[in-house]
Write a protein that holds these residues in place. Structure first.
Motif, PDB file in Angstrom:
ATOM      1  N   GLU A   6       0.915  -1.211  -0.088  1.00  0.00           N
ATOM      2  CA  GLU A   6       0.045  -0.031  -0.134  1.00  0.00           C
ATOM      3  C   GLU A   6       0.942   1.335   0.295  1.00  0.00           C
ATOM      4  OE1 GLU A   6      -2.938  -0.072   3.073  1.00  0.00           O
ATOM      5  OE2 GLU A   6      -3.786  -1.982   2.735  1.00  0.00           O
ATOM      6  N   PHE A   7       0.500   2.098  -0.955  1.00  0.00           N
ATOM      7  CA  PHE A   7       1.244   3.377  -1.093  1.00  0.00           C
ATOM      8  C   PHE A   7       0.637   4.350  -0.031  1.00  0.00           C
ATOM      9  CE2 PHE A   7       2.087   1.118  -5.107  1.00  0.00           C
ATOM     10  CZ  PHE A   7       3.660   0.993  -4.893  1.00  0.00           C
ATOM     11  N   ALA A   8       1.256   5.319   0.597  1.00  0.00           N
ATOM     12  CA  ALA A   8       0.622   6.296   1.580  1.00  0.00           C
ATOM     13  C   ALA A   8       1.640   7.463   1.338  1.00  0.00           C
ATOM     14  CB  ALA A   8       0.430   5.864   2.900  1.00  0.00           C
ATOM     15  N   GLY A   9       0.882   8.880   1.484  1.00  0.00           N
ATOM     16  CA  GLY A   9       1.852   9.879   1.704  1.00  0.00           C
ATOM     17  C   GLY A   9       2.316  10.227   0.201  1.00  0.00           C
ATOM     18  N   LEU A  10       3.522  10.613   0.150  1.00  0.00           N
ATOM     19  CA  LEU A  10       4.426  10.724  -0.948  1.00  0.00           C
ATOM     20  C   LEU A  10       4.350   9.629  -2.224  1.00  0.00           C
ATOM     21  CD1 LEU A  10       6.064  12.977  -2.760  1.00  0.00           C
ATOM     22  CD2 LEU A  10       8.246  12.132  -1.402  1.00  0.00           C
ATOM     23  N   ALA A  11       4.694   8.542  -1.531  1.00  0.00           N
ATOM     24  CA  ALA A  11       4.665   7.406  -2.513  1.00  0.00           C
ATOM     25  C   ALA A  11       3.193   7.282  -3.194  1.00  0.00           C
ATOM     26  CB  ALA A  11       4.881   6.195  -1.757  1.00  0.00           C
ATOM     27  N   ARG A  12       2.051   7.536  -2.573  1.00  0.00           N
ATOM     28  CA  ARG A  12       0.819   7.440  -3.391  1.00  0.00           C
ATOM     29  C   ARG A  12       0.652   8.562  -4.202  1.00  0.00           C
ATOM     30  NH1 ARG A  12      -4.842   6.788  -0.198  1.00  0.00           N
ATOM     31  NH2 ARG A  12      -3.573   4.967   0.261  1.00  0.00           N
ATOM     32  N   VAL A  13       1.183   9.901  -3.912  1.00  0.00           N
ATOM     33  CA  VAL A  13       1.076  11.047  -4.786  1.00  0.00           C
ATOM     34  C   VAL A  13       2.089  10.702  -6.071  1.00  0.00           C
ATOM     35  CG1 VAL A  13       1.920  13.241  -4.942  1.00  0.00           C
ATOM     36  CG2 VAL A  13       0.844  12.428  -3.026  1.00  0.00           C
ATOM     37  N   LEU A  14       3.232  10.055  -6.072  1.00  0.00           N
ATOM     38  CA  LEU A  14       4.128  10.002  -7.062  1.00  0.00           C
ATOM     39  C   LEU A  14       3.568   8.880  -7.873  1.00  0.00           C
ATOM     40  CD1 LEU A  14       7.652  10.152  -5.092  1.00  0.00           C
ATOM     41  CD2 LEU A  14       6.646  11.950  -6.774  1.00  0.00           C
ATOM     42  N   THR A  15       3.236   7.726  -7.287  1.00  0.00           N
ATOM     43  CA  THR A  15       2.643   6.468  -8.128  1.00  0.00           C
ATOM     44  C   THR A  15       1.364   6.912  -8.848  1.00  0.00           C
ATOM     45  OG1 THR A  15       1.920   5.529  -6.210  1.00  0.00           O
ATOM     46  CG2 THR A  15       4.232   4.911  -6.907  1.00  0.00           C
ATOM     47  N   HIS A  16       0.398   7.664  -8.058  1.00  0.00           N
ATOM     48  CA  HIS A  16      -1.135   7.684  -8.381  1.00  0.00           C
ATOM     49  C   HIS A  16      -1.707   6.416  -8.115  1.00  0.00           C
ATOM     50  CE1 HIS A  16      -0.283  11.842  -9.910  1.00  0.00           C
ATOM     51  NE2 HIS A  16       0.691  11.152 -10.614  1.00  0.00           N
ATOM     52  N   THR A  17      -1.341   5.537  -7.177  1.00  0.00           N
ATOM     53  CA  THR A  17      -1.684   4.319  -7.073  1.00  0.00           C
ATOM     54  C   THR A  17      -1.967   3.949  -5.572  1.00  0.00           C
ATOM     55  OG1 THR A  17      -0.290   3.292  -8.946  1.00  0.00           O
ATOM     56  CG2 THR A  17      -1.155   1.737  -7.318  1.00  0.00           C
ATOM     57  N   GLN A  18      -2.992   3.331  -4.920  1.00  0.00           N
ATOM     58  CA  GLN A  18      -3.185   3.089  -3.666  1.00  0.00           C
ATOM     59  C   GLN A  18      -2.485   1.740  -3.178  1.00  0.00           C
ATOM     60  OE1 GLN A  18      -7.387   3.203  -2.435  1.00  0.00           O
ATOM     61  NE2 GLN A  18      -6.939   2.561  -0.391  1.00  0.00           N
ATOM     62  N   ARG A  19      -2.448   0.667  -4.106  1.00  0.00           N
ATOM     63  CA  ARG A  19      -2.093  -0.586  -3.722  1.00  0.00           C
ATOM     64  C   ARG A  19      -1.860  -1.268  -5.017  1.00  0.00           C
ATOM     65  NH1 ARG A  19      -7.230  -1.041  -1.791  1.00  0.00           N
ATOM     66  NH2 ARG A  19      -6.597  -0.712   0.343  1.00  0.00           N
ATOM     67  N   VAL A  20      -0.687  -2.262  -4.524  1.00  0.00           N
ATOM     68  CA  VAL A  20      -0.272  -3.192  -5.540  1.00  0.00           C
ATOM     69  C   VAL A  20      -0.079  -4.787  -5.020  1.00  0.00           C
ATOM     70  CG1 VAL A  20       2.081  -2.506  -5.530  1.00  0.00           C
ATOM     71  CG2 VAL A  20       0.985  -3.522  -7.652  1.00  0.00           C
ATOM     72  N   LYS A  21      -0.441  -5.498  -5.944  1.00  0.00           N
ATOM     73  CA  LYS A  21      -0.043  -6.977  -5.385  1.00  0.00           C
ATOM     74  C   LYS A  21       1.212  -7.526  -6.176  1.00  0.00           C
ATOM     75  CE  LYS A  21      -4.769  -8.446  -3.843  1.00  0.00           C
ATOM     76  NZ  LYS A  21      -4.634  -8.545  -2.462  1.00  0.00           N
ATOM     77  N   LEU A  22       1.891  -8.086  -5.325  1.00  0.00           N
ATOM     78  CA  LEU A  22       3.245  -8.519  -5.706  1.00  0.00           C
ATOM     79  C   LEU A  22       3.298 -10.342  -5.665  1.00  0.00           C
ATOM     80  CD1 LEU A  22       6.117  -5.991  -4.579  1.00  0.00           C
ATOM     81  CD2 LEU A  22       4.983  -6.064  -6.584  1.00  0.00           C
ATOM     82  N   GLN A  23       3.688 -10.711  -6.667  1.00  0.00           N
ATOM     83  CA  GLN A  23       4.220 -12.205  -6.579  1.00  0.00           C
ATOM     84  C   GLN A  23       5.637 -12.460  -6.265  1.00  0.00           C
ATOM     85  OE1 GLN A  23       1.712 -14.688  -6.343  1.00  0.00           O
ATOM     86  NE2 GLN A  23       0.244 -13.397  -6.644  1.00  0.00           N
ATOM     87  N   LEU A  24       6.021 -12.816  -5.213  1.00  0.00           N
ATOM     88  CA  LEU A  24       7.460 -13.031  -5.004  1.00  0.00           C
ATOM     89  C   LEU A  24       7.850 -14.514  -4.827  1.00  0.00           C
ATOM     90  CD1 LEU A  24       7.229 -10.199  -2.097  1.00  0.00           C
ATOM     91  CD2 LEU A  24       7.772  -9.978  -4.404  1.00  0.00           C
ATOM     92  N   ASP A  25       8.940 -14.598  -5.004  1.00  0.00           N
ATOM     93  CA  ASP A  25       9.403 -16.131  -4.496  1.00  0.00           C
ATOM     94  C   ASP A  25       9.813 -16.091  -3.034  1.00  0.00           C
ATOM     95  OD1 ASP A  25       9.591 -16.783  -7.420  1.00  0.00           O
ATOM     96  OD2 ASP A  25      11.808 -15.995  -7.381  1.00  0.00           O
ATOM     97  N   ASP A  26       9.704 -17.242  -2.696  1.00  0.00           N
ATOM     98  CA  ASP A  26      10.009 -17.585  -1.016  1.00  0.00           C
ATOM     99  C   ASP A  26      11.348 -17.114  -0.990  1.00  0.00           C
ATOM    100  OD1 ASP A  26       7.653 -18.586  -0.387  1.00  0.00           O
ATOM    101  OD2 ASP A  26       8.328 -20.646  -0.699  1.00  0.00           O
ATOM    102  N   GLY A  27      11.806 -16.244   0.172  1.00  0.00           N
ATOM    103  CA  GLY A  27      13.119 -15.865   0.549  1.00  0.00           C
ATOM    104  C   GLY A  27      13.402 -14.381  -0.118  1.00  0.00           C
TER     105      GLY A  27
END
Length: 94
Positions: A6-27
């Motif tokens: 979830e992006f809040a504050g400056l990160a949300r302003v810069l990305t114009h995005t509230q949240r993103v889901k990421l698929q990550l490898d274990d580790g």
């Protein structure tokens, strides 16, 4: 594994995005999450993510599940499946 960022504050302003889901490898480490986010959202690099991708800029933090802040010394630790990572600004004006 999957985490939600979830992006809040400056990160949300810069990305114009509230949240993103990421698929990550274990580790996958928090530092590697920053690399993924910097590649997906290059506008974060320099203002939120340190240009070295080693950490966040001093005025930003990564919070896990609303319970703990990831310190720079913890960037090589790993999120868990289902974690909610909140990228937030920690400075306030008055």
């Amino acid at each position: 594994m999957e985490v939600t960022v979830e992006f809040a504050g400056l990160a949300r302003v810069l990305t114009h995005t509230q949240r993103v889901k990421l698929q990550l490898d274990d580790g996958t480490t928090f530092r590697q999450v920053l690399v993924r986010l910097g590649e997906a959202y290059p506008e974060l690099v320099g203002d939120v993510i340190h240009p070295s991708y080693a950490s966040l800029k001093a005025s930003n933090m990564l919070n896990v599940n609303g319970k703990r802040m990831i310190q720079p010394s913890q960037m090589d630790e790993c999120p868990q499946d289902g974690d909610r990572l909140i990228m937030m600004s920690i400075l306030a004006g008055g």
